[in-house]
Scaffold this motif. Structure first.
Motif, PDB file in Angstrom:
ATOM      1  N   SER A 188       1.494 -87.188 -50.836  1.00  0.00           N
ATOM      2  CA  SER A 188       2.893 -87.624 -50.802  1.00  0.00           C
ATOM      3  C   SER A 188       3.300 -88.287 -52.108  1.00  0.00           C
ATOM      4  CB  SER A 188       3.116 -88.589 -49.634  1.00  0.00           C
ATOM      5  OG  SER A 188       2.946 -87.937 -48.400  1.00  0.00           O
ATOM      6  N   ILE A 189       2.458 -89.192 -52.605  1.00  0.00           N
ATOM      7  CA  ILE A 189       2.795 -89.887 -53.845  1.00  0.00           C
ATOM      8  C   ILE A 189       2.836 -88.915 -55.015  1.00  0.00           C
ATOM      9  CG2 ILE A 189       1.984 -91.600 -55.526  1.00  0.00           C
ATOM     10  CD1 ILE A 189       0.910 -93.239 -53.171  1.00  0.00           C
ATOM     11  N   ASP A 190       1.811 -88.091 -55.145  1.00  0.00           N
ATOM     12  CA  ASP A 190       1.718 -87.217 -56.315  1.00  0.00           C
ATOM     13  C   ASP A 190       2.826 -86.173 -56.352  1.00  0.00           C
ATOM     14  OD1 ASP A 190      -0.534 -88.653 -56.912  1.00  0.00           O
ATOM     15  OD2 ASP A 190      -1.952 -87.115 -56.257  1.00  0.00           O
ATOM     16  N   VAL A 191       3.176 -85.614 -55.191  1.00  0.00           N
ATOM     17  CA  VAL A 191       4.235 -84.606 -55.146  1.00  0.00           C
ATOM     18  C   VAL A 191       5.586 -85.223 -55.497  1.00  0.00           C
ATOM     19  CG1 VAL A 191       5.549 -83.119 -53.577  1.00  0.00           C
ATOM     20  CG2 VAL A 191       3.063 -83.029 -53.583  1.00  0.00           C
ATOM     21  N   LEU A 192       5.857 -86.416 -54.982  1.00  0.00           N
ATOM     22  CA  LEU A 192       7.130 -87.068 -55.282  1.00  0.00           C
ATOM     23  C   LEU A 192       7.201 -87.528 -56.732  1.00  0.00           C
ATOM     24  CD1 LEU A 192       7.674 -89.102 -52.005  1.00  0.00           C
ATOM     25  CD2 LEU A 192       9.214 -87.357 -52.923  1.00  0.00           C
ATOM     26  N   TYR A 259      13.948 -85.797 -49.272  1.00  0.00           N
ATOM     27  CA  TYR A 259      13.963 -86.906 -50.228  1.00  0.00           C
ATOM     28  C   TYR A 259      13.364 -86.449 -51.550  1.00  0.00           C
ATOM     29  CZ  TYR A 259      13.009 -91.475 -52.326  1.00  0.00           C
ATOM     30  OH  TYR A 259      12.963 -92.565 -53.174  1.00  0.00           O
ATOM     31  N   ARG A 260      14.071 -86.756 -52.629  1.00  0.00           N
ATOM     32  CA  ARG A 260      13.556 -86.513 -53.975  1.00  0.00           C
ATOM     33  C   ARG A 260      13.764 -87.791 -54.771  1.00  0.00           C
ATOM     34  NH1 ARG A 260      13.116 -81.593 -56.639  1.00  0.00           N
ATOM     35  NH2 ARG A 260      14.635 -80.641 -55.233  1.00  0.00           N
ATOM     36  N   ALA A 261      12.674 -88.384 -55.243  1.00  0.00           N
ATOM     37  CA  ALA A 261      12.805 -89.649 -55.962  1.00  0.00           C
ATOM     38  C   ALA A 261      13.472 -89.444 -57.309  1.00  0.00           C
ATOM     39  CB  ALA A 261      11.428 -90.291 -56.143  1.00  0.00           C
ATOM     40  N   LEU A 262      13.039 -88.449 -58.038  1.00  0.00           N
ATOM     41  CA  LEU A 262      13.601 -88.128 -59.342  1.00  0.00           C
ATOM     42  C   LEU A 262      12.977 -86.837 -59.822  1.00  0.00           C
ATOM     43  CD1 LEU A 262      11.973 -90.397 -62.065  1.00  0.00           C
ATOM     44  CD2 LEU A 262      10.909 -89.698 -59.951  1.00  0.00           C
ATOM     45  N   ALA A 263      13.449 -86.334 -60.944  1.00  0.00           N
ATOM     46  CA  ALA A 263      12.938 -85.063 -61.435  1.00  0.00           C
ATOM     47  C   ALA A 263      11.806 -85.236 -62.426  1.00  0.00           C
ATOM     48  CB  ALA A 263      14.065 -84.267 -62.094  1.00  0.00           C
ATOM     49  N   THR A 264      11.707 -86.392 -63.072  1.00  0.00           N
ATOM     50  CA  THR A 264      10.682 -86.607 -64.081  1.00  0.00           C
ATOM     51  C   THR A 264       9.891 -87.844 -63.739  1.00  0.00           C
ATOM     52  OG1 THR A 264      12.124 -85.646 -65.757  1.00  0.00           O
ATOM     53  CG2 THR A 264      10.218 -86.909 -66.537  1.00  0.00           C
ATOM     54  N   ALA A 265       8.589 -87.735 -63.662  1.00  0.00           N
ATOM     55  CA  ALA A 265       7.747 -88.878 -63.344  1.00  0.00           C
ATOM     56  C   ALA A 265       7.791 -89.903 -64.449  1.00  0.00           C
ATOM     57  CB  ALA A 265       6.309 -88.421 -63.125  1.00  0.00           C
ATOM     58  N   GLU A 266       7.557 -91.169 -64.073  1.00  0.00           N
ATOM     59  CA  GLU A 266       7.548 -92.254 -65.048  1.00  0.00           C
ATOM     60  C   GLU A 266       6.351 -92.149 -65.970  1.00  0.00           C
ATOM     61  OE1 GLU A 266       7.624 -97.101 -65.048  1.00  0.00           O
ATOM     62  OE2 GLU A 266       6.451 -96.029 -63.577  1.00  0.00           O
ATOM     63  N   THR A 267       6.580 -92.332 -67.247  1.00  0.00           N
ATOM     64  CA  THR A 267       5.499 -92.433 -68.220  1.00  0.00           C
ATOM     65  C   THR A 267       5.783 -93.643 -69.092  1.00  0.00           C
ATOM     66  OG1 THR A 267       6.632 -91.068 -69.875  1.00  0.00           O
ATOM     67  CG2 THR A 267       5.245 -89.918 -68.273  1.00  0.00           C
TER      68      THR A 267
END
Length: 292
Positions: A188-192, A259-267
């Motif tokens: 769940s975490i990695d996909v989102l 639910y979609r948190a965002l399109a680009t993961a935080e770096t």
């Protein structure tokens, strides 16, 4: 993910199994009845009974680990087998992971396929009804739900559900999978974090439950340890979404909506992300499911 429907999309069921000789045949037959499923793969994770033989007799493609390597490894083995059998001139099959102990109720997991086929979400997760006779006080579920919420803003109804349908792209974003009982939280975490959308879908499934006896207590302790390990690993690697980026989506979410948190993961050098999105779907009984 393209919103266009994919009428020719096929689905592969992957069933990690260990010592499930009594239930695996019924589970396989139920999975074969799910529309669009043309491949059922059972990965026998070091069973000491006739799990593999019963699965093969019921029509599954079987693979066996000579020693138990854990659920995550069995899932990865199954996905590899599916990849080798995908059609060269067609889209990769969707992956539908199903627990081996569902028996006939596994057919209800057919509800997980349409949201992914139709482009509503990249991963659909089964939210089962409350299981009669289940022990425990929900400590593991609460820990898993809180960790997913801290990392992505999403508060799932069933954070530990093993019944999941996802695209090959979403699956690849989560490998290597978290070990042991932490695999669902890690997924769940990695996909989102990778920018994909998830949705929970009510499914009328039943599985074997753990009671309040010594065996049940030991099982929940092992489950809690693995969940905490998966959470800690992702915190250490900063696999999360900045709260400022998922704030809007988190405020608007409701059970059984995509639910979609965002399109680009935080770096460390995170750039602007696309706005969070939600798509209404499967709203009935939402609050009751969360309470259970």
């Amino acid at each position: 993910m393209s919103p266009a429907k994919r009428p020719d999309q096929r689905v592969a069921v992957i069933i990690p199994a260990k010592d499930e000789a009594q239930r695996i045949a019924a589970t396989v037959r139920a999975c074969r009845s799910i529309p669009r499923v043309d491949l059922v793969v059972v990965v026998d994770d070091g069973s000491t009974d006739g799990t593999q033989d019963h699965a093969r007799a019921a029509g599954a493609v079987t693979v066996r680990h000579s020693v138990s390597r854990g659920k995550a490894s069995a899932m990865e083995t199954g996905a590899s087998v599916v990849g080798m059998r995908d059609y060269v001139d067609g889209p990769a099959r969707l992956l539908l992971f199903i627990d081996a102990d569902l028996g006939d109720s596994a057919a209800s997991c057919s509800e997980l396929v349409p949201p992914v086929i139709d482009g509503v979400a990249d991963m659909a997760i089964a939210a089962p009804p409350r299981q009669a006779g289940a022990g425990g006080r929900g400590r593991v579920v609460r820990a898993a739900r809180a960790a997913i919420a801290r990392a992505t803003g999403w508060e799932p109804v069933a954070p530990l559900s093993g019944q999941r349908c996802l695209s090959r792209e979403a699956y690849e974003a989560a490998v290597p999978l978290a070990e042991g009982w932490g695999v669902e939280v890690g997924l769940s975490i990695d996909v989102l974090v990778a920018g994909f959308a998830v949705i929970e879908v009510p499914c009328d499934i039943t599985h074997r439950v753990t009671g309040n006896d010594r065996a049940g207590t030991l099982h929940r302790a092992a489950q809690y340890k693995d969940v905490v390990r998966a959470i800690a690993y992702r915190r250490f690697r900063r696999q999360r979404v900045a709260s400022s980026l998922y704030e809007s989506a988190a405020e608007q979410q409701s059970p059984f909506h995509a639910y979609r948190a965002l399109a680009t993961a935080e770096t460390d050098d995170a750039g602007p992300a696309e706005s969070a999105q939600q798509t209404p779907q499967h709203t009935e009984a939402a609050q009751e499911a969360r309470r259970s």
